[in-house]
Design a protein around this motif. Structure first.
Motif, PDB file in Angstrom:
ATOM      1  N   HIS A 185       9.984 -17.925  31.942  1.00 55.49           N
ATOM      2  CA  HIS A 185       9.109 -16.788  31.282  1.00 55.49           C
ATOM      3  C   HIS A 185       8.997 -17.167  30.057  1.00 55.49           C
ATOM      4  O   HIS A 185       7.924 -17.205  29.360  1.00 55.49           O
ATOM      5  N   PHE A 186      10.246 -17.637  29.233  1.00 57.72           N
ATOM      6  CA  PHE A 186      10.004 -17.933  27.894  1.00 57.72           C
ATOM      7  C   PHE A 186       8.754 -18.808  27.556  1.00 57.72           C
ATOM      8  O   PHE A 186       7.990 -18.619  26.480  1.00 57.72           O
ATOM      9  N   ALA A 200      15.760 -14.928  23.419  1.00 56.08           N
ATOM     10  CA  ALA A 200      14.541 -15.517  23.785  1.00 56.08           C
ATOM     11  C   ALA A 200      13.392 -14.364  23.654  1.00 56.08           C
ATOM     12  O   ALA A 200      12.317 -14.549  23.391  1.00 56.08           O
ATOM     13  N   ALA A 201      13.896 -13.183  24.089  1.00 45.18           N
ATOM     14  CA  ALA A 201      13.059 -11.941  24.086  1.00 45.18           C
ATOM     15  C   ALA A 201      12.661 -11.627  22.737  1.00 45.18           C
ATOM     16  O   ALA A 201      11.350 -11.312  22.493  1.00 45.18           O
ATOM     17  N   THR A 218      13.157 -12.017  29.968  1.00 44.50           N
ATOM     18  CA  THR A 218      13.656 -13.563  29.875  1.00 44.50           C
ATOM     19  C   THR A 218      15.072 -13.334  30.344  1.00 44.50           C
ATOM     20  O   THR A 218      15.554 -12.531  30.730  1.00 44.50           O
ATOM     21  N   VAL A 230      12.129 -16.294  36.303  1.00 44.21           N
ATOM     22  CA  VAL A 230      12.514 -15.933  34.972  1.00 44.21           C
ATOM     23  C   VAL A 230      12.895 -17.041  34.228  1.00 44.21           C
ATOM     24  O   VAL A 230      12.916 -16.953  32.775  1.00 44.21           O
ATOM     25  N   GLN A 231      13.456 -17.910  34.373  1.00 42.69           N
ATOM     26  CA  GLN A 231      13.877 -19.078  33.804  1.00 42.69           C
ATOM     27  C   GLN A 231      12.684 -19.888  33.327  1.00 42.69           C
ATOM     28  O   GLN A 231      12.907 -20.535  31.973  1.00 42.69           O
TER      29      GLN A 231
END
Length: 355
Positions: free
Chosen positions: A76-77, A102-103, A97, A73-74
């Protein structure tokens, strides 16, 4: 049938279990690319797929229109942003995210690029969750008063996955991991709450990310929904407990798609592929129209993660609704952030101004 060419950003457990088998068996998709940084393990089962050594290399060279971001997940952005900037539609693993900010940036970028961004909420296709949906739609419970949804495990030792265990990494821990599923199911079933109270911490100790959470969601109609997860649960609980003014329903967590996929099962397109239940997995106890008690043992019907990819395909080809759009999942992430705040401040958090 129109063919959608897909690139997979990693071939760890997520890629091997939740994505590659379904992309392989669905006739509308072609898995054109897989990122494996140093191995080529995918070649055995997917010899027709080109291996790339980085996400950046795949985005620059692969003939694909859809990217599956199934990395920690870290990351994803960064990877979703690069995929969108490269003109690719994106499926990203939950919990989307590490934070809401970030999302929101990614949702805005997808809108600007006129691309779709969907979050892989596969637990919407679990047999036990689908059974709860059916029971609620049937209306036999009357007006709901109290609900509990839980996802417990017995994993007393930390895993070797740094991105899940390190408390210093944003997005690590059970609340982002399993919590994203439970929150999604609660909001799908009951909508968004008015306020919440949460307890989030690590039973294994402060040197590890949170592995326990309990969240109480408060709804305007006096409904209370409790979400809970623990890694110190040797004996199984009912995963779903629903109490209404006409009856109760108890449902075990019996979906076995993940375990069957791990053991090598091959999902099939457009038909059930998991093994049928041999026992009952639920109890429905309610007052019928004559106010007589009826107690029924129930069995859930198979779920199918293939239906997520079928929904994606129908969105691409026929313009059907996008499954679990990122705009929707942002709301769930706001609940995650509010739960951390509630636990930290030891107080009820009102969500009216946030959701």
């Amino acid at each position: 049938m129109q063919l959608v060419k897909v690139g997979l950003c990693a071939f760890g457990m997520s890629g091997k279990v939740f994505h590659a088998p379904f992309l392989k068996e669905h006739p509308g998709f072609f898995m054109a690319a897989i990122v494996e940084r140093s191995n080529q393990k995918s070649k055995t089962k997917y010899p027709e797929t080109t291996i790339f050594r980085s996400v950046e290399e795949m985005l620059q060279n692969a003939d694909i229109t859809l990217v599956v971001v199934n990395t920690p997940v870290q990351t994803h952005f960064d990877y979703v942003k690069k995929a969108l900037e490269a003109g690719k539609n994106v499926i990203v693993e939950k919990p989307f995210t590490v934070d809401v900010s970030a999302a929101e940036q990614l949702v805005q970028l997808a809108k600007e690029k006129d691309l779709f961004l969907s979050v892989y909420q596969n637990r919407r296709f679990d047999r036990d969750y689908l059974q709860v949906q059916n029971i609620l739609e049937d209306g036999k419970l009357g007006t709901l008063k109290e609900v509990e949804i839980r996802f417990d495990r017995f994993r007393t030792e930390p895993s070797a996955k740094e991105h899940k265990e390190n408390p210093l990494l944003k997005g690590s821990g059970a609340l982002h991991d399993l919590g994203s599923h439970l929150i999604d199911q609660a909001t799908q079933l009951f909508g968004f709450p008015e306020k919440l109270f949460a307890d989030v911490f690590s039973m294994k100790g402060k040197e590890f990310a949170n592995d326990y959470f309990e969240i109480i969601l408060y709804y305007k109609n006096n409904l209370r929904v409790r979400l809970k997860s623990s890694v110190f649960s040797k004996e199984a609980h009912y995963a779903y407990i629903l109490h209404g003014d006409k009856g109760s329903f108890l449902q075990e967590r019996t979906d076995d798609q993940e375990s069957e996929l791990v053991s090598g099962a091959i999902p099939t397109y457009n038909e059930e592929w998991t093994k049928p239940l041999t026992e009952y997995d639920g109890i429905l106890n309610y007052l019928n129209k004559d106010f007589e008690t009826e107690r029924i043992l129930t069995s859930s019907e198979p779920g199918n993660y293939m239906n997520y990819y079928q929904d994606i395909y129908e969105h691409i080809v026929f313009g059907a609704d996008l499954p679990s759009p990122a705009t929707e999942i942002i709301q769930n992430m706001k609940i995650i952030e509010a739960a951390f705040e509630s636990s930290r401040e030891e107080k009820v958090i009102f969500l009216n101004n946030n959701i």
